[in-house]
Design an enzyme around this catalytic site. Structure first.
Site, PDB file in Angstrom:
ATOM      1  CG  HIS A 282      12.832  31.294  75.071  1.00  0.00           C
ATOM      2  ND1 HIS A 282      12.532  30.561  73.952  1.00  0.00           N
ATOM      3  CD2 HIS A 282      13.904  30.680  75.646  1.00  0.00           C
ATOM      4  CE1 HIS A 282      13.403  29.566  73.828  1.00  0.00           C
ATOM      5  NE2 HIS A 282      14.250  29.611  74.847  1.00  0.00           N
ATOM      6  CG  ASP A 378      16.642  27.176  78.904  1.00  0.00           C
ATOM      7  OD1 ASP A 378      15.932  26.184  79.127  1.00  0.00           O
ATOM      8  OD2 ASP A 378      16.582  27.825  77.846  1.00  0.00           O
TER       9      ASP A 378
END
Lengths: 516, 536
Positions: A282, A378
């Protein structure tokens, strides 16, 4: 229910054959062992499937003991034919207890609330087991002095408990496995019933009970023989770690596993993150983008319903609003409302700066209006044609329309090491949509070497400003991510379009090759 | 992806066991509706039971009788030419003919025609319409660029063959040497025909059909059946013949024995889609199928359209046409006076309504059943993933198309599957009788069985089945149809009574209906002295 005016008049009166008393005393030992085994099975299964073993074990044991109390209390309503009732109780325990482990494994993936099934079974078995000892004491009351009777029965009961508690962890679970253990002890229960019925044969009609006992016996043997198949069918066997949550939504199968501190999310069987190293993923997804934008006020996240990318974004005080579009409301609810999960994303999904939209990003981008300073994409890997649409030129054209003139975006783009052609297809496709693309990659142990593609209206530069306190990225390691050794180097690829789905095809080929 | 398969097997197992345990209980009725073209209104025309017209006799420039694709295309053409003095009378409550569509909370879905191939270069009027509708978004090297969102997304087709799903509709495995030789020979022959030009300099096969060559070398193919032609040319491979039978039933709702060789070959040799970026061989499609085109046509012409109006008599009086119509809502009849009437009805109806102007001819129609099956999860299956069009070699149905194929990207959520069955085995009248007498529950059982045989993974996932019956779904291009004098006369009719319907082409294609509508509109406009620039 018995006739209230009839007193307790039968039981193993002095005229009964001596063999019966022996069988009855042995059965105390057997039923005590079986009873504890079922309790241990339920507790172990609950902690395996639901996690948090302390809670699971104490609630299962507590409910089980309480149910036994109910059973003992109910035994007073048995007013006649105690031995007949005892035999039926044994047959029922054999069926329920014998199938308990297999049944719970099979039910887990398909029932709405697993706890209801678990505690219903625990209560049912507990009540039946609670009936056993009071009935046995009453059946044997004519054979022994009361002093000896209580002593004998409780001694065998506690010995049985010791046997069970030693056998279970040392022999049964490692050698037989939970499913077979259930069946084996079910056979012991039904064995007691059959032995008693055979001993009683001359004295009362036993045909129907014997038939029921034999049916249960046959089902337990069949279950025992099919134990491997049952294990294979059961979803939980698929995951290497204990499953703590599993749910089918209209869109996907969400499974969360946990071993120690390591919590993992799987969607349709594909790993999405592991708490051991998700920060690497992330940070790499978010900071190279935010670090290249002078003033990222509006941020758009497509996918990422776990809220972990949003957690990174919200660390940036310059961000005034985050819009997150995820298909599955179940996902965003889960990661917003379950404390353990919301802790992982530091409650990003309930932040006042956050707007969560549950919808299909493919449709949403066509109707949305920007501009967004940063866009983070994502999505799951393009394993299917439907997901492949989210990696197409048409889709990126819409995203480009939403991206501010000085904005920067990034796309998670699968592994450049395992699937280099697929990885670089994303860059080619972004370029075909009129953007400048730049690949970078990071090592995330759970995934391996992982790739991202940065894109913007003008070529993204090298200058990046990273916040303090990151665990993975530094100026130097950020710069290094843009370097591709020859085995991952850029190669010519087609553009992924709605009508050719080049990416889904190459992805299947490259990963299929990798999986063997 | 081994895991979901196992889970599905597990679920299916549990459901199966449950069904077994409940075997004695009656299964609750499946939700759904049984509907179709309004045959009661159709039969009223057959039986001629209408009140005599009374009241005012309105006068109109051009009257279009029939609001299917041909009628709406004619209306669109008049609007585009700046002509407003026209009216469209449609028998049904909704226009669109067999391109109509439905909608439920899950998705819009087609009730009949569901796609439009990228048009050939010769289809000028159609391309103009697609441009107007935003379906052509630009130009590259002179060729049109089609909107990628409206071109059918990959995966387009998959076939259930030998226990697994494969890409494309032609079996790719388990073929004998002879199967392969014949397949390649047929493919080559079709490629040649696609580029063949007749003695008159026209392509052997074209869309619209009217642009095809009149060279007897090709028109003679109308005299024999497609099956006979295949026999004559040594195409005996069972795999090839099964595929060709599928194609005939898909395009014409008719068996290869009942289709002319000309029509059978037209299917393979007429498509030369003209598009930039190599998109010439693709199709445009929408969740509601060609219902999208209908609603866009209607958007421009709605003020002129009167639904629930049956035209039941057309005659010529002097220079004008006299048209009698019945208003189903008001229950009364009206006599119209029009400078020109365009009879845009299926020909078997036109022959009853305007007997002085045309006859029954050799028009034969294929009955179809179309079912929209709402499922709470996407179909799966062994092999390649879900496509837009999903066909099984083991089924007599034509399989199903997925309504949400174009519009959604994600997940495994609910969708609508449109299932197609041409009743081609029995004679059309017998098949129509069967179709009308079978109950909803019986149809649902047939459809459910067929779907579950293709996709056992859908067990327990079917929420409802809505059945739509088309008694006269498509014209059958039977041998000899091209030379039918009734057809020729209808094509050549002059004002004030013109005919416009894909029936006249013998090919139930949007392109044909559109062309016929446009031609009739331009003829009528010219007759009225309205100036325009021709799109033909």
């Amino acid at each position: 229910m018995g006739d209230p005016v009839r007193g307790d008049e039968d039981g193993a009166e002095p005229g009964a054959p001596a063999s019966l008393a022996v069988i009855l005393l042995v059965s105390v030992l057997v039923v005590a062992t079986c009873g504890l085994i079922y309790e241990l099975l339920a507790g172990t299964l609950a902690s395996y499937l639901l996690g948090d073993s302390v809670t699971q074990f104490s609630t299962v044991i507590g409910s089980y003991l309480f149910a036994m109390g109910i059973g003992s209390y109910l035994s007073r309503h048995v007013r006649h034919n105690e031995i007949g009732v005892f035999v039926r109780v044994e047959i029922l325990i054999a069926a329920l207890g014998g199938w308990s482990a297999a049944g719970l494994f099979l039910l887990f993936p398909i029932v709405e609330d697993f706890r209801v099934a678990l505690y219903a079974l625990v209560l049912a078995i507990g009540i039946l087991v609670g009936l056993e000892i009071p009935l046995l004491i009453r059946i044997l009351r004519h054979r022994f002095a009361f002093r000896d009777l209580v002593s004998n029965v409780l001694t065998y009961d506690y010995i049985g408990a010791l046997i069970a508690s030693l056998l279970f962890p040392l022999v049964l679970v490692p050698w037989l496995g939970m499913i077979r253990t259930g069946f084996v002890f079910g056979l012991a229960n039904v064995g007691v019933a059959v032995a008693l019925l055979l001993a009683l044969r001359g004295r009362q009609s036993v045909g129907r009970d014997l038939a029921a006992a034999l049916i249960v016996l046959a089902s337990l043997i069949a279950g025992l023989l099919a134990a491997d198949r049952i294990q294979r069918w059961s979803e939980v066997a698929f995951y290497a770690e204990p499953v703590v949550y599993a749910r089918s939504t209209p869109y996907q199968r969400i499974v969360i596993t946990r071993r120690g501190e390591d919590l993992r999310l799987y969607l349709n069987g594909n790993l999405q993150f592991s708490t051991r190293d998700e920060y690497r993923y992330h940070e790499a997804l978010v900071w190279p983008v935010l670090g290249r934008i002078a003033n990222p006020k509006q941020v758009l996240i497509l996918g990422g319903g776990d809220g972990l990318a949003a957690r990174e974004v919200l660390r940036d005080p310059r961000v005034s609003k985050v819009t997150l579009v995820d298909l599955d409301p179940e996902m965003t609810h889960l990661f917003r409302d379950v404390p353990q999960l919301a802790q992982l994303n530091r409650h990003s999904l309930s932040s006042p700066r956050m707007q969560v939209i549950n919808g299909d990003a493919f449709r949403w981008v066509r109707e949305a209006s920007g501009p967004y300073d940063a866009i983070l994409i994502d999505f799951p890997d393009p394993t299917e044609f439907s997901l492949g649409k989210l990696y197409t030129e048409s889709f990126y054209r819409e995203v480009a329309r939403l991206l501010a003139p000085a904005g920067v975006m990034t796309v998670q783009s699968t592994s450049p090491l395992i699937a280099p052609r697929s990885y670089w297809t994303v860059a080619s496709t972004l370029e075909a949509a009129g953007l400048s693309a730049r690949g970078y990659h990071a090592y995330v142990p759970s995934f391996g070497e992982w790739g991202f593609t940065m894109a913007a209206h003008a070529p993204p530069g090298d200058t990046v400003i990273l916040p303090a306190g990151l665990r993975f990225l530094t100026q130097a390691s950020e710069r290094a991510m843009f370097d591709f050794p020859p085995d991952m180097a850029r190669r010519p690829t087609p553009v992924n379009r709605l009508d050719n789905q080049a990416l889904v095809r190459s992805f299947a080929e490259e990963w299929g090759h990798y999986d063997g | 992806m081994a895991e979901p398969t196992r889970r599905d097997a597990l679920k299916a197992g549990a459901v199966g066991a449950g069904a077994l345990a409940l075997g004695s209980c009656a299964k609750p009725a499946m939700a759904g509706t049984l509907d179709g073209a309004d045959w009661r209104r159709g039969h009223m025309i057959r039986d001629g039971k209408f009140p005599a017209p009374n009241g005012a006799e309105p006068r109109v420039g051009i009257l279009i009788a029939g609001g299917g694709v041909a009628g709406l295309a004619a209306a669109w053409r008049m609007k585009a030419a700046g002509f407003d003095d026209f009216v469209v009378l449609e028998l049904e409550d909704r226009v669109g003919g067999n391109a109509r569509s439905g909608r439920n909370p899950v998705s819009a879905y087609p009730l009949g025609a569901h796609y439009l191939p990228v048009p050939n270069k010769e289809a000028v009027a159609l391309r103009r319409m697609l441009q107007e509708f935003g379906m052509i978004v630009g130009e590259e090297g002179g060729a049109p660029i089609f909107d990628p969102y409206q071109l059918c997304a990959d995966l387009e087709e998959r076939l259930l063959w030998r226990g697994g799903w494969q890409e494309g509709l032609y079996p790719a495995s388990g073929l004998s040497r002879e199967d392969e030789i014949q397949r390649d020979r047929f493919t080559q022959a079709m490629a040649q025909l696609r580029n063949a030009v007749g003695a008159d300099g026209r392509p052997a096969f074209a869309i619209p059909r009217v642009y095809s060559s009149a060279d007897p070398a090709y028109t003679a193919l109308d005299k024999v059946s497609f099956a006979a032609w295949l026999d004559d040319h040594g195409y005996s491979s069972p795999v090839l013949r099964a595929y060709l039978r599928y194609c005939c039933r898909d395009d014409y709702g008719t068996e290869p024995d009942d289709v002319s060789a000309w029509a059978g070959l037209h299917y393979f040799a007429a498509r030369r889609g003209w598009a930039a970026r190599g998109d010439g061989d693709r199709e445009l499609t929408w969740p509601e199928g060609n219902g999208r085109l209908v609603s866009l046509l209607l958007e421009q012409t709605a003020d002129h359209v009167r639904p629930a109006h049956s035209v039941f008599a057309i005659a010529q009086q002097g220079d004008e046409a006299v048209v009698d119509s019945f208003d189903h809502k008001a229950g009364s009849s009206t006599r119209w006076h029009a400078s020109c009437v365009i009879v845009a009805m299926p020909h078997f109806v036109a022959a009853r309504v305007a007997p002085a102007h045309t006859g029954k001819g050799r028009f034969r129609y294929a009955p179809w059943v179309v079912a929209n099956v709402t499922v709470n999860r996407h179909p799966k299956g062994r092999g390649v993933g879900l496509a837009w069009d999903n066909v099984s070699t083991g089924s007599d149905s034509l399989g199903y198309v997925v309504a949400t194929h174009q519009s959604a990207s994600g997940g495994d959520g609910p969708t609508v599957l449109t299932w197609y069955l041409p009743l081609s085995k029995a004679s059309p009248p017998e098949a129509r009788k069967l179709m009308m007498t079978r109950t909803l529950a019986a149809w649902q059982r047939i459809i459910e069985d067929d779907l579950l045989t293709m996709n056992p993974d859908l067990a327990g996932a079917i929420d409802r089945i809505d059945v739509w019956r088309w008694g006269h779904a498509m014209i059958s291009p039977t041998p000899g149809f091209l030379t039918d004098p009734v057809r020729t006369a209808a094509i050549e009719a002059r004002p004030p009574v013109l005919f416009a319907h894909s029936d006249l082409s013998g090919l139930s294609l949007f392109e044909e209906a559109h062309y016929r509508g446009v031609v009739a509109a331009e003829t009528a406009l010219a007759h009225l002295g309205h100036s325009f620039e021709s799109l033909i």
